[in-house]
Design a protein around this motif. Sequence first.
Motif, short mmCIF file in Angstrom:
data_model
loop_
_atom_site.label_atom_id
_atom_site.label_comp_id
_atom_site.label_asym_id
_atom_site.label_seq_id
_atom_site.Cartn_x
_atom_site.Cartn_y
_atom_site.Cartn_z
N THR A 9 0.85 -1.20 0.00
CA THR A 9 0.00 0.00 0.00
C THR A 9 0.88 1.24 0.00
O THR A 9 2.09 1.16 0.23
CB THR A 9 -0.90 0.03 1.24
OG1 THR A 9 -0.07 0.22 2.40
CG2 THR A 9 -1.74 -1.24 1.37
N ALA A 10 0.26 2.39 -0.22
CA ALA A 10 1.00 3.65 -0.16
C ALA A 10 1.60 3.85 1.23
O ALA A 10 2.73 4.33 1.36
CB ALA A 10 0.09 4.81 -0.54
N GLU A 11 0.86 3.47 2.25
CA GLU A 11 1.37 3.61 3.62
C GLU A 11 2.57 2.68 3.85
O GLU A 11 3.53 3.05 4.51
CB GLU A 11 0.26 3.34 4.64
CG GLU A 11 0.63 3.69 6.05
CD GLU A 11 0.96 5.16 6.29
OE1 GLU A 11 1.65 5.45 7.29
OE2 GLU A 11 0.57 6.03 5.49
N ASP A 12 2.52 1.47 3.29
CA ASP A 12 3.66 0.55 3.37
C ASP A 12 4.88 1.17 2.72
O ASP A 12 6.00 1.11 3.26
CB ASP A 12 3.36 -0.78 2.67
CG ASP A 12 2.29 -1.60 3.36
OD1 ASP A 12 2.07 -1.44 4.58
OD2 ASP A 12 1.65 -2.42 2.65
N LEU A 13 4.69 1.77 1.54
CA LEU A 13 5.81 2.40 0.84
C LEU A 13 6.36 3.56 1.67
O LEU A 13 7.57 3.70 1.80
CB LEU A 13 5.37 2.90 -0.54
CG LEU A 13 6.42 3.66 -1.35
CD1 LEU A 13 7.69 2.83 -1.51
CD2 LEU A 13 5.85 4.08 -2.69
N TRP A 40 4.67 1.63 -8.81
CA TRP A 40 4.63 3.08 -8.64
C TRP A 40 3.40 3.67 -9.33
O TRP A 40 2.75 4.55 -8.80
CB TRP A 40 5.90 3.75 -9.13
CG TRP A 40 5.75 5.24 -9.08
CD1 TRP A 40 5.59 6.09 -10.11
CD2 TRP A 40 5.65 6.04 -7.89
NE1 TRP A 40 5.42 7.38 -9.66
CE2 TRP A 40 5.45 7.37 -8.29
CE3 TRP A 40 5.72 5.77 -6.52
CZ2 TRP A 40 5.32 8.42 -7.39
CZ3 TRP A 40 5.59 6.81 -5.62
CH2 TRP A 40 5.40 8.10 -6.05
N GLU A 41 3.08 3.18 -10.51
CA GLU A 41 1.91 3.69 -11.23
C GLU A 41 0.64 3.48 -10.40
O GLU A 41 -0.24 4.33 -10.39
CB GLU A 41 1.77 3.01 -12.60
CG GLU A 41 2.89 3.33 -13.57
CD GLU A 41 3.10 4.82 -13.79
OE1 GLU A 41 2.10 5.56 -13.92
OE2 GLU A 41 4.26 5.26 -13.81
N ARG A 42 0.58 2.37 -9.71
CA ARG A 42 -0.59 2.07 -8.88
C ARG A 42 -0.62 2.92 -7.62
O ARG A 42 -1.67 3.39 -7.19
CB ARG A 42 -0.57 0.58 -8.53
CG ARG A 42 -1.75 0.09 -7.76
CD ARG A 42 -1.73 -1.43 -7.59
NE ARG A 42 -0.48 -1.96 -7.10
CZ ARG A 42 -0.11 -1.98 -5.82
NH1 ARG A 42 -0.90 -1.48 -4.89
NH2 ARG A 42 1.04 -2.51 -5.46
N LEU A 43 0.55 3.17 -7.02
CA LEU A 43 0.62 3.85 -5.72
C LEU A 43 0.87 5.36 -5.83
O LEU A 43 0.54 6.11 -4.91
CB LEU A 43 1.75 3.24 -4.88
CG LEU A 43 1.61 1.77 -4.52
CD1 LEU A 43 2.88 1.28 -3.87
CD2 LEU A 43 0.41 1.56 -3.63
N GLY A 44 1.47 5.80 -6.91
CA GLY A 44 1.92 7.19 -7.03
C GLY A 44 0.83 8.23 -6.82
O GLY A 44 1.09 9.30 -6.27
#
Length: 101
Positions: free
Chosen positions: A2-6, A23-27
Amino acid sequence: MTAEDLRHRVLAEGIVTLESADWERLGGSFDEVERHDTFIAGDLIIARSGDVLMAVERPTAGKRVIRRLTDESEARAFVRDRLDTYERMWDGCGCKVDYYR
């Protein structure tokens, strides 16, 4: 991931490598502060998640490297240095970017 994991990984590790598709999914979960066309390696993006500022680079078409930056001053210096390096590369200096240090 998830974005929070990143976000947590960037905080803990300093530099994180992702597949471009990840990155495309989370950016979109991060606030884009600025974007610079390198003319060689795609866009150099400065993004923010809360108090975490990061640079997003494309060392290859399939990878993204996300680097934690401590503050806006470091971000400005980082962008200036990278764009200067890409300019020299464009002019044929033979220099390379070390995305992982």
